[in-house]
Enzyme design. Sequence first.
Site, PDB file in Angstrom:
ATOM      1  N   GLU A 182      37.219  77.361  26.460  1.00 36.40           N
ATOM      2  CA  GLU A 182      36.682  76.813  27.708  1.00 36.40           C
ATOM      3  C   GLU A 182      37.709  76.687  28.834  1.00 36.40           C
ATOM      4  OE1 GLU A 182      33.171  74.323  25.388  1.00 36.40           O
ATOM      5  OE2 GLU A 182      34.610  73.212  26.580  1.00 36.40           O
ATOM      6  N   ASN A 223      37.209  81.815  24.320  1.00 41.67           N
ATOM      7  CA  ASN A 223      35.823  81.415  24.060  1.00 41.67           C
ATOM      8  C   ASN A 223      35.360  80.503  25.196  1.00 41.67           C
ATOM      9  OD1 ASN A 223      33.622  81.280  22.052  1.00 41.67           O
ATOM     10  ND2 ASN A 223      34.184  79.115  21.800  1.00 41.67           N
ATOM     11  N   HIS A 259      25.218  78.330  24.075  1.00 38.26           N
ATOM     12  CA  HIS A 259      24.451  77.078  23.927  1.00 38.26           C
ATOM     13  C   HIS A 259      23.334  77.125  24.968  1.00 38.26           C
ATOM     14  CE1 HIS A 259      27.045  75.162  21.035  1.00 38.26           C
ATOM     15  NE2 HIS A 259      28.107  75.408  21.777  1.00 38.26           N
ATOM     16  N   GLU A 288      28.530  80.233  19.212  1.00 42.42           N
ATOM     17  CA  GLU A 288      28.027  78.874  18.976  1.00 42.42           C
ATOM     18  C   GLU A 288      26.545  78.785  19.324  1.00 42.42           C
ATOM     19  OE1 GLU A 288      30.537  75.931  20.882  1.00 42.42           O
ATOM     20  OE2 GLU A 288      32.364  77.035  20.383  1.00 42.42           O
ATOM     21  N   ASP A 290      22.865  78.130  19.915  1.00 41.78           N
ATOM     22  CA  ASP A 290      21.720  77.278  19.626  1.00 41.78           C
ATOM     23  C   ASP A 290      20.834  77.269  20.857  1.00 41.78           C
ATOM     24  OD1 ASP A 290      23.666  74.156  19.544  1.00 41.78           O
ATOM     25  OD2 ASP A 290      23.202  75.500  21.214  1.00 41.78           O
TER      26      ASP A 290
HETATM   27  C1  XIL Z   1      31.086  70.042  19.282  1.00 43.79           C
HETATM   28  C2  XIL Z   1      30.825  69.591  17.879  1.00 43.79           C
HETATM   29  O1  XIL Z   1      29.749  70.304  17.338  1.00 43.79           O
HETATM   30  C3  XIL Z   1      30.516  68.114  17.866  1.00 43.79           C
HETATM   31  O2  XIL Z   1      30.387  67.650  16.540  1.00 43.79           O
HETATM   32  C4  XIL Z   1      31.610  67.360  18.576  1.00 43.79           C
HETATM   33  O3  XIL Z   1      31.254  66.015  18.655  1.00 43.79           O
HETATM   34  C5  XIL Z   1      31.836  67.916  19.957  1.00 43.79           C
HETATM   35  O4  XIL Z   1      32.105  69.294  19.890  1.00 43.79           O
HETATM   36  N1  XIL Z   1      31.666  73.897  22.531  1.00 43.79           N
HETATM   37  C6  XIL Z   1      32.606  74.008  21.574  1.00 43.79           C
HETATM   38  C7  XIL Z   1      32.503  73.220  20.319  1.00 43.79           C
HETATM   39  O5  XIL Z   1      33.492  74.868  21.703  1.00 43.79           O
HETATM   40  O6  XIL Z   1      33.750  72.887  19.805  1.00 43.79           O
HETATM   41  C8  XIL Z   1      31.685  71.991  20.526  1.00 43.79           C
HETATM   42  O7  XIL Z   1      31.487  71.378  19.253  1.00 43.79           O
HETATM   43  C9  XIL Z   1      30.363  72.329  21.172  1.00 43.79           C
HETATM   44  C10 XIL Z   1      30.585  72.950  22.512  1.00 43.79           C
END
Ligand code: XIL
Length: 618
Positions: A182, A223, A259, A288, A290
């Site tokens: 990020e 990422n 996400h 990641e 979802d």
């Molecule tokens: C999230 C985890 O899933 C949670 O359990 C934690 O509280 C916060 O982080 N982007 C990312 C991940 O790169 O590391 C994050 O994971 C979600 C968003």
Amino acid sequence: MTLAPAPPYGRRQRTLRRRPIIAMAVAAVALLSVQSAAAAPPAAPGTAGAAVAAAPPTLNQLAAAKGRYFASATDNPELSDTAYTATLGSEFGQITPGNSMKWDTTEPTRGQFSFARGDAVVSFAQAHGEGVRGHTLVWHSQLPGWVSALPASEVRSAMESHIAGEAGHYKGQVKAWDVVNEPFNDDGTYRTSPFYNAMGKSYVTYALQAARAADPGAKLYINDYNTDGMGAKSDAMYNLVRDLKAAGVPIDGVGFQAHLATQYGFPSQMQQNLQRFADLGVDVALTELDVRMVLPADATKLATQSTYYRQVTEACLAVSRCVGITIWDYTDKYSWVPGTFSGQGSACLWDENLQPKPVLDAVRTALGYTGTADTQAPTVPTGLAVTGTTSSSVSLSWAASTDDVGVSGYDIFRGGTQVGSSTAAAFTDSGLTPSTAYAYTVRAKDAAGNVSARTAEVTGTTAGGSTGGGSLKVQYKNNDSAPGDNQIKPGIQLVNTGSSAVGLASVKVRYWFSGESGASAYSSWCDWAVIGCGSVNQSVGTSGSGTTGADHYLEVGFSGGSLAAGASTGEMQLRFNKTDWSNFSETDDYSRGTNTAFADAPKIAVYVGSTLVWGTAP
Ligand code: XIL
């Protein structure tokens, strides 16, 4: 573990384009509604059609057949849930620790590394033949306070020794590292962080070089989120990766978090975006994935979610350098969404009870699976009823069925023959014979081909008459303000509410009235008519009905012509009297109304030949 305020993952991008999605949905509905009546032989009433049950391959097997992996995030507390680990250990080719390789876990105090939690995830993966994605070495979030408190001059060495310590520890055990996580703001500017503040954008280069030195075999990634589609942020990532490649900095791949959320639309041109990065000579991965929604879930949101999962999968499969997809845990039971996005959830492929959700089938299908795990038929429709009839049609409605995956439509049977399909819980059977009884049953079906038993029969009887596809009615208004004088003046118009023209030659309209005492002979006139009084004829006849106010009738006929579908004759101003000009007493006349504007007149009849097609005769 410190929790940073949640960034707006998946927030809507300005360049969003939603039209193609809508177009596809419309096309899908259209396909369903044109199924041929002859297509499916009907199942006998009371039986559900058979469906073939077969255990589908795992998501990773399906992906592997396409040269990709399919992976899930996980976290340490979940590893003691044996029902959960059964699927985690079998369905996926790779796992990502959701938290246990983050800086605040692995180096909470400067120089003191703690890998127990990360090691537990690696052990699980190795025990189940799965790979590991390392996540993450350099990130502004979940960063221990001691890093933020460092003087700028010490941040680079702290970062490099963190990378050396952690990537060195996992050397040979992770396939890929999210080295930098990020780095950008949504507008494409660099995010401020202890690293950026101390080194400017060079921290990305230093981090990648340190990671390569620590584990030369690991694929090194940057990422980020909201870079999934075209936009300012992905442009910034693109420029960074292009510059790193040009400068010979070790960069092997770009991770797109994906996400997504049903309420924000699908990222713009995801496939093209992935492709442009691939064209720079790096791998790309969905890291990641979802797809959350505002709760409660409903059929529309779930359908959108399925579409998004499918589109992400298709985008990856369409880009040869897209190496795989990681979902950000596979079950709603352990999803990060409800804890981070208030009021949102249902983002994963399995539900809170670890049961597969319909969206899982969408992903399997997108991965090329042509079988189906859906063996459950929809419920039998209830409340089948006739909602209307004309001389040529019977309309039906029923209560919608339910299905574990989704009802795709209904088949309608007249007797033993399927006469149509409908996606709605209603159907009109047309082209029928007047004055005939027809028996109907309905069954529900799903996309996998499972069908419910058929309902009990209902019978609908078409109206009489022979207006073809036409359907006539009469409208009336009272043009006579003196009900006790010697003339009666009805205003009448004939309307075709059907779908085809009706010939007027054999059509008659009857208006019933009482002649009272006096002469039994009558004179009648058409004073004015929109269609011209030359097309209209009228006469008075005697009725044997015996009903009060109905011993005579005015009968209106037509010289010919036809009334088009939806058309009206317009007003015909009619008038009649007894030849002795004695008075009427109109108020009890059967067909009379007091309305002075046109309204439907159910007590004025329309006949085609001798068949009543509108109204009630006395
Ligand atoms: C999230 C985890 O899933 C949670 O359990 C934690 O509280 C916060 O982080 N982007 C990312 C991940 O790169 O590391 C994050 O994971 C979600 C968003």
